[in-house]
Motif scaffolding. Structure first.
Motif, short mmCIF file in Angstrom:
data_model
loop_
_atom_site.label_atom_id
_atom_site.label_comp_id
_atom_site.label_asym_id
_atom_site.label_seq_id
_atom_site.Cartn_x
_atom_site.Cartn_y
_atom_site.Cartn_z
N LEU A 240 0.83 -1.21 0.00
CA LEU A 240 0.00 0.00 0.00
C LEU A 240 0.86 1.26 0.00
O LEU A 240 0.58 2.22 -0.72
CB LEU A 240 -0.94 -0.01 1.20
CG LEU A 240 -2.12 -0.98 1.09
CD1 LEU A 240 -2.78 -1.17 2.44
CD2 LEU A 240 -3.12 -0.47 0.06
N ARG B 37 2.25 1.71 -3.37
CA ARG B 37 1.21 2.14 -4.31
C ARG B 37 0.95 3.64 -4.23
O ARG B 37 0.72 4.29 -5.25
CB ARG B 37 -0.08 1.38 -3.99
CG ARG B 37 -1.28 1.81 -4.82
CD ARG B 37 -2.50 1.04 -4.41
NE ARG B 37 -3.71 1.58 -5.01
CZ ARG B 37 -4.94 1.17 -4.71
NH1 ARG B 37 -5.10 0.21 -3.82
NH2 ARG B 37 -5.99 1.72 -5.28
N PHE B 38 1.03 4.18 -3.02
CA PHE B 38 0.70 5.60 -2.84
C PHE B 38 1.93 6.51 -2.82
O PHE B 38 1.82 7.69 -2.49
CB PHE B 38 -0.13 5.79 -1.55
CG PHE B 38 -1.51 5.21 -1.65
CD1 PHE B 38 -2.45 5.79 -2.48
CD2 PHE B 38 -1.86 4.08 -0.92
CE1 PHE B 38 -3.74 5.26 -2.57
CE2 PHE B 38 -3.14 3.54 -1.01
CZ PHE B 38 -4.08 4.13 -1.84
N THR B 39 3.09 5.96 -3.16
CA THR B 39 4.31 6.77 -3.29
C THR B 39 4.94 6.45 -4.64
O THR B 39 5.63 5.45 -4.78
CB THR B 39 5.31 6.46 -2.16
OG1 THR B 39 5.59 5.05 -2.14
CG2 THR B 39 4.76 6.87 -0.81
N HIS C 276 6.03 11.85 1.51
CA HIS C 276 4.81 12.25 0.84
C HIS C 276 3.72 12.50 1.89
O HIS C 276 3.29 11.57 2.59
CB HIS C 276 4.34 11.16 -0.13
CG HIS C 276 5.37 10.78 -1.14
ND1 HIS C 276 5.43 11.36 -2.39
CD2 HIS C 276 6.40 9.89 -1.08
CE1 HIS C 276 6.45 10.83 -3.06
NE2 HIS C 276 7.05 9.94 -2.29
N THR D 227 -0.09 13.05 3.04
CA THR D 227 -1.33 12.45 2.55
C THR D 227 -2.52 13.30 2.96
O THR D 227 -2.38 14.24 3.75
CB THR D 227 -1.52 11.03 3.11
OG1 THR D 227 -1.84 11.10 4.50
CG2 THR D 227 -0.26 10.18 2.91
N LEU E 20 -7.00 5.76 2.17
CA LEU E 20 -6.59 6.52 0.99
C LEU E 20 -7.29 6.00 -0.27
O LEU E 20 -7.38 6.71 -1.28
CB LEU E 20 -5.06 6.44 0.81
CG LEU E 20 -4.22 7.06 1.93
CD1 LEU E 20 -2.74 6.87 1.64
CD2 LEU E 20 -4.54 8.53 2.13
N GLU E 21 -7.79 4.77 -0.21
CA GLU E 21 -8.53 4.21 -1.35
C GLU E 21 -9.97 4.72 -1.41
O GLU E 21 -10.61 4.67 -2.46
CB GLU E 21 -8.54 2.68 -1.26
CG GLU E 21 -7.14 2.06 -1.29
CD GLU E 21 -7.16 0.56 -1.06
OE1 GLU E 21 -8.05 0.09 -0.30
OE2 GLU E 21 -6.31 -0.15 -1.63
#
Length: 320
Positions: A25, A28-30, A36, A38, A166-167
């Motif tokens: 996860l 996926r988000f970086t 980063h 969020t 975040l999804e």
């Protein structure tokens, strides 16, 4: 003992599975290396595809949960290493030197960092099922403002619940505070929950030192007035000096010096000012003293150090 061994092995395998999910996860988000922010307040995701140079920065109260890789932080001369088996908690603002030790393009360093707000932690302290906060005492002995502790399955699950939001961004306003609250709860129930408590105990020695740290941080360009800070936090100058060093591993003056030099480095690198100007802006009146102390901390005079950093950043940018 023999009957519990298979259960322990299965627990270890389950922890590995959940950490692998957390790593997937975060990856996926970086999309690229770096820290980063969020849309979840206070949560950042960090990724590095190679071991890093030592990086000087000020950490605020937070928990850092590594899903993949290994990192160390240095506080003065003390080294703390953490990895997927051990999470890091910082309880006060600390100037640390962080360095990613294990990372590669195939298996990047991946970490979830969550700010720890005293008010949010304190809101849990009256809940049933948690150890009662120890009464504040003028004689209480303070410990370092950071520690590592064993990562367990309930903490990983709470982190997974938070990052999965975040999804579904529309769920964040309602569900993120619940997931953050659970992470705080797991920290308070953990091996070193008493140290997490001190983030929020009003009137405690820890809170007085946190206030003193905040005062030094807010006024780092000005001459340090220990007596004035001591009066403000209701401690004697000698007690303040002793307890400040117990928490931060440095004296108030050394702490101020770290803040000044880190900010001067940022100014020279980010705003392209010369060494004399940077030193003056962070509170130094003597360029020679600034250069000496800068060299002592960063290992090279200001101009040479900044040139090296620019070259390193330029080469990395060219590599993509």
């Amino acid at each position: 003992m023999q009957a519990s061994a298979p259960a322990a092995e299965e627990l270890d395998r389950e922890i590995e599975r959940r950490l692998a999910e957390l790593a997937a996860l975060i990856e996926r988000f970086t999309a690229e290396d770096g820290m980063h922010a969020t849309v979840v307040k206070g949560m950042s995701l960090i990724r590095a595809s190679r071991p890093s140079e030592p990086l000087h920065t000020v950490y605020k109260p937070m928990v850092c949960l590594i899903a993949q890789g290994r990192k160390q932080v240095m506080l003065a001369d003390e080294v703390v290493v953490y990895d997927p088996a051990r999470y890091l908690v910082v309880t006060v603002d600390l100037p640390l030197v962080g360095q990613v030790l294990v990372a590669s393009r195939e298996r990047p360093y991946l970490c979830l960092a969550l700010d720890l707000e005293p008010g949010d932690v304190g809101a849990l302290l009256t809940e049933p099922g948690l150890p009662r906060p120890s009464a504040a005492s003028g004689g209480e002995r303070e410990e370092r403002g950071l520690f590592v502790s064993r990562t367990d399955l309930p903490l990983i699950d709470a982190a997974l619940r938070l990052i999965r939001l975040l999804e579904t961004p529309h769920d964040i306003p309602i569900l993120a505070p619940l997931a953050v609250r659970e992470i705080h709860y797991r920290l308070l129930k953990g091996e070193q929950g008493a140290r997490v408590q001190r983030i929020a105990l009003a009137g405690s020695q820890a809170q007085r030192i946190a206030k003193a740290i905040s005062m030094v941080k807010s006024n780092y360009t000005r001459p340090l007035r220990i007596e004035a800070i001591a009066r403000e936090v209701h401690m004697s100058p000698s007690a303040l000096h002793h307890q400040f060093k117990a928490v931060t591993a440095m004296s108030p003056l050394q702490y101020q010096k770290q803040l000044r030099l880190q900010e001067a480095r940022r100014l020279m690198l980010g705003e392209v000012v010369d060494a004399a100007t940077a030193g003056y802006r962070v509170g130094y009146e003597s360029p020679s003293q600034f250069s000496r102390e800068y060299s002592r901390l960063f290992g090279a005079p200001p101009s040479r150090d900044v040139a090296r950093l620019r070259s390193m950043l330029g080469s990395r940018s060219a590599m993509g």
